[in-house]
Enzyme design. Structure first.
Site, short mmCIF file in Angstrom:
data_model
loop_
_atom_site.label_atom_id
_atom_site.label_comp_id
_atom_site.label_asym_id
_atom_site.label_seq_id
_atom_site.Cartn_x
_atom_site.Cartn_y
_atom_site.Cartn_z
N HIS A 134 0.71 -1.19 -0.07
CA HIS A 134 -0.04 -0.06 -0.14
C HIS A 134 0.95 1.45 -0.12
CE1 HIS A 134 -2.99 -2.69 1.41
NE2 HIS A 134 -2.41 -3.05 2.35
N ASP A 135 1.72 1.46 0.84
CA ASP A 135 2.40 2.75 1.15
C ASP A 135 3.61 3.25 0.27
OD1 ASP A 135 0.83 2.52 3.35
OD2 ASP A 135 2.43 2.00 4.76
#
Length: 330
Positions: free
Chosen positions: A250-251
């Site tokens: 995600h990040d």
């Protein structure tokens, strides 16, 4: 000109790779790192950030300590997902770098005032510190150049409750403060929200790690070793939850979007956060058709090309690892 960024992270395995991605990107200048309580408590987040900067042989970068609790509710952490220190099986050397003397929320405000219209904000953690900064400086949405948020889920199952994504669920009151504040932002300053709908298409596989190691000069590269130890824990977590031997990154994807928004297509929406629902607290609700009669306050990332992102990530981080730890010097 290099792009100035504030990172607000709860480091975190995928937050770690987001940090490395930005350090490996020549167009990025990290001007501050806010350490937010989330995956692990804020002091551990700060320790992880300082240690990664050491491992990456980075120059001086301000690392500030954020609030140790959400705005209203007690803190929940997720060591089962990220390991007891937040970085999986990796054991980083303890850093001798010092934390900033100013709290994370003050750092946010001071930096956007120092560089009005020039700072990109990247939030891959609960939005506690940004919410506190907005209380001190309501004009922050106009002062930022751009804001990218990893959080939320739209027409998509949550990963913490059936309807809520982790970062928002840890501090839903803070998320609401942030989304409400950006209702006053001009269209070109709306936050880009990378929600689970898109970030769970960013699946890292063992072959990606192998390619990164090859570019770095081999698995013996120290930076690759730390990364592999962290990512292996994350992949095992996904496997144990019947998602396959993968890791949703995600990040680092949100970090890539912060530098290059063209990686995604977006759709304007008015987003709010459910605070009172018995079953739906922390749910991010998007009005896509104007039923509320309120102007859009975000741009929701809707599509991307995961292969393009992974090619960029692997090339940048692999090359950075090779240059930081040349094979003939190991």
């Amino acid at each position: 000109m290099r792009q100035r960024l504030i990172m607000d992270v709860d480091t975190g395995i995928d937050d770690s790779l987001a940090l490395l991605y930005l350090l490996a990107s020549p167009e990025a200048e990290i001007v501050g790192i806010a350490s937010t309580a989330g995956n692990v408590p804020a002091p551990q987040v700060a320790a992880n950030n300082l240690a990664w900067l050491d491992v990456c042989k980075a120059g001086p970068i301000e690392v500030s300590l954020g609030s140790e609790a959400p705005l209203v509710i007690p803190l929940r952490t997720t060591e089962d997902t990220h390991g007891p220190q937040g970085i999986g099986y990796a054991v980083l050397p303890e850093s001798a770098r010092e934390l900033s003397v100013r709290p994370a929320s003050d750092m946010w405000v001071d930096l956007v005032r120092e560089f009005p219209g020039e700072v990109i904000g990247l939030c891959t953690a609960p939005l506690t510190n940004l919410a506190l900064a907005l209380r001190r400086e309501p004009a922050l949405p106009q002062l930022l150049q751009r804001l990218v948020i990893m959080g939320g889920a739209f027409n998509y199952a949550g990963n913490t409750t059936p309807t809520a994504e982790w970062n928002v669920s840890v501090d839903p009151e803070a998320a609401k403060v942030v989304f409400d504040a950006f209702s006053a932002a001009p269209p070109d300053r709306r936050p880009i929200v990378c929600a689970l709908d898109i970030t769970e298409t960013i699946e890292m596989h063992p072959a990606h790690v192998d390619r990164l190691a090859e570019i770095a000069g081999g698995a013996s590269n120290p930076l690759v070793g730390y990364l592999s130890d962290a990512i292996r824990f994350y992949m095992e977590f996904h496997r144990d939850h019947n998602q396959g031997y993968i890791a949703h990154m995600h990040d680092p994807f949100a970090a890539a979007v912060a530098l290059d928004p063209s990686l995604v297509t977006t759709r304007p929406a008015t987003v709010d956060v459910e605070l009172a629902g018995t079953l739906t607290r922390g749910m991010t609700v998007a009005d896509l058709t104007g039923m509320w009669g309120r102007p859009p306050n975000v741009e929701i990332a809707t599509t991307t090309e995961p292969a393009v992102f992974f090619d960029r990530l692997i090339e940048r981080v692999g090359t950075f690892a090779r240059n930081t730890y040349p094979a003939d010097a190991q």
